[in-house]
Write a protein that holds these residues in place. Structure first.
Motif, PDB file in Angstrom:
ATOM      1  N   TRP A 125      -4.133   0.347  -2.621  1.00 27.83           N
ATOM      2  CA  TRP A 125      -3.929  -0.919  -1.912  1.00 27.83           C
ATOM      3  C   TRP A 125      -4.012  -2.072  -2.907  1.00 27.83           C
ATOM      4  O   TRP A 125      -4.991  -2.206  -3.637  1.00 27.83           O
ATOM      5  CB  TRP A 125      -5.007  -1.099  -0.847  1.00 27.83           C
ATOM      6  CG  TRP A 125      -5.097   0.043   0.129  1.00 27.83           C
ATOM      7  CD1 TRP A 125      -5.454   1.336  -0.146  1.00 27.83           C
ATOM      8  CD2 TRP A 125      -4.822  -0.006   1.532  1.00 27.83           C
ATOM      9  NE1 TRP A 125      -5.423   2.093   1.009  1.00 27.83           N
ATOM     10  CE2 TRP A 125      -5.044   1.295   2.051  1.00 27.83           C
ATOM     11  CE3 TRP A 125      -4.440  -1.033   2.393  1.00 27.83           C
ATOM     12  CZ2 TRP A 125      -4.871   1.604   3.390  1.00 27.83           C
ATOM     13  CZ3 TRP A 125      -4.270  -0.726   3.741  1.00 27.83           C
ATOM     14  CH2 TRP A 125      -4.482   0.571   4.232  1.00 27.83           C
ATOM     15  N   THR A 149       0.818  -1.214   0.000  1.00 30.89           N
ATOM     16  CA  THR A 149       0.000   0.000   0.000  1.00 30.89           C
ATOM     17  C   THR A 149       0.850   1.261   0.000  1.00 30.89           C
ATOM     18  O   THR A 149       1.950   1.288   0.548  1.00 30.89           O
ATOM     19  CB  THR A 149      -0.959   0.025   1.208  1.00 30.89           C
ATOM     20  OG1 THR A 149      -1.787   1.182   1.126  1.00 30.89           O
ATOM     21  CG2 THR A 149      -0.216   0.039   2.532  1.00 30.89           C
ATOM     22  N   LEU A 157     -12.391  -1.794   1.868  1.00 32.10           N
ATOM     23  CA  LEU A 157     -11.114  -2.204   2.461  1.00 32.10           C
ATOM     24  C   LEU A 157     -11.346  -2.971   3.757  1.00 32.10           C
ATOM     25  O   LEU A 157     -10.751  -4.031   3.975  1.00 32.10           O
ATOM     26  CB  LEU A 157     -10.239  -0.979   2.744  1.00 32.10           C
ATOM     27  CG  LEU A 157      -9.530  -0.318   1.563  1.00 32.10           C
ATOM     28  CD1 LEU A 157      -8.807   0.942   2.022  1.00 32.10           C
ATOM     29  CD2 LEU A 157      -8.556  -1.278   0.902  1.00 32.10           C
ATOM     30  N   ARG A 190      -7.269  -1.261  -5.046  1.00 32.37           N
ATOM     31  CA  ARG A 190      -8.257  -0.712  -4.115  1.00 32.37           C
ATOM     32  C   ARG A 190      -7.782   0.667  -3.652  1.00 32.37           C
ATOM     33  O   ARG A 190      -6.591   0.957  -3.657  1.00 32.37           O
ATOM     34  CB  ARG A 190      -8.430  -1.640  -2.911  1.00 32.37           C
ATOM     35  CG  ARG A 190      -8.566  -3.121  -3.266  1.00 32.37           C
ATOM     36  CD  ARG A 190      -9.834  -3.435  -4.035  1.00 32.37           C
ATOM     37  NE  ARG A 190      -9.860  -4.834  -4.464  1.00 32.37           N
ATOM     38  CZ  ARG A 190     -10.956  -5.566  -4.536  1.00 32.37           C
ATOM     39  NH1 ARG A 190     -12.130  -5.051  -4.237  1.00 32.37           N
ATOM     40  NH2 ARG A 190     -10.900  -6.817  -4.951  1.00 32.37           N
TER      41      ARG A 190
END
Length: 198
Positions: free
Chosen positions: A162, A157, A187, A179
């Protein structure tokens, strides 16, 4: 030996005989609404977590993981900055940014199920090899302790973006979907799905 950070995606696959596939890892995630505390923490954290990995780790990543700890108090431990020294010859040594443990009272890394690293220079791709190497180290630690999980999960990340991974046998699955911090309920849902898998 340079440890986990010496590995690229190409070199870790070659060293450990891994193949990789790209596919969506979490198709049916149940979103989890963040607490007011997390919403406020992220809102405030965004204002100061812009310069270094350390600041993003403290002000963006850590609050999200603390939220997961609160949601899973009886079954989840979170460790930060602990060494996972497994095999010096194979460069499976060094510090882990964050590790989920199935021991909620862990004082050191034990029964790891998830490894997370912060991407250097905001580049997700450069952190993939290091994260996979840590996942291998986590699996080896479990096996040394007689624990055999079918998979180990990981994440790279930037705080904003992410990328999730799964190590199962000799195959690394890289989530096709990137993400984003703006999708906090998703998340949290992904983290919960990982925890629930164990």
């Amino acid at each position: 030996m340079a440890g986990y950070s010496s590995y690229s995606l190409k070199s870790v696959k070659k060293k450990f005989g891994l193949s990789s596939i790209n596919k969506i890892l979490f198709e049916h995630v149940v979103p989890i609404e963040p607490s007011d505390w997390l919403k406020m923490s992220i809102q405030r954290g965004k204002k100061v977590a812009t310069v270094t990995e350390k600041s993003r780790s403290e002000w963006i990543v850590a609050p999200i993981l603390l939220e997961m700890k609160a949601l899973n108090m009886d079954k989840l431990g979170i460790l930060s900055g602990e060494n996972l020294d497994i095999d010096k010859e194979a460069s499976l040594t060094g510090e882990c940014d964050f590790v989920f443990s199935l021991n909620p009272f862990a004082q050191f890394i034990e029964t790891p199920i998830f490894c997370m690293i912060e991407a250097e220079k905001n580049d997700i791709s450069t952190g993939m090899g290091q994260c996979i190497a840590q996942m291998i180290g986590a699996r080896m630690l479990n096996e040394q302790d007689g624990i055999h999980f079918p998979a180990i999960y990981g994440c790279v990340t930037t705080g904003w973006d992410w990328k999730f991974l799964k190590l199962e046998g000799s195959t690394v699955t890289i989530d096709e979907d990137l993400r984003y911090l703006g999708e906090i309920p998703n998340l949290l849902g992904i983290f919960q799905a990982i925890i629930d898998a164990f």
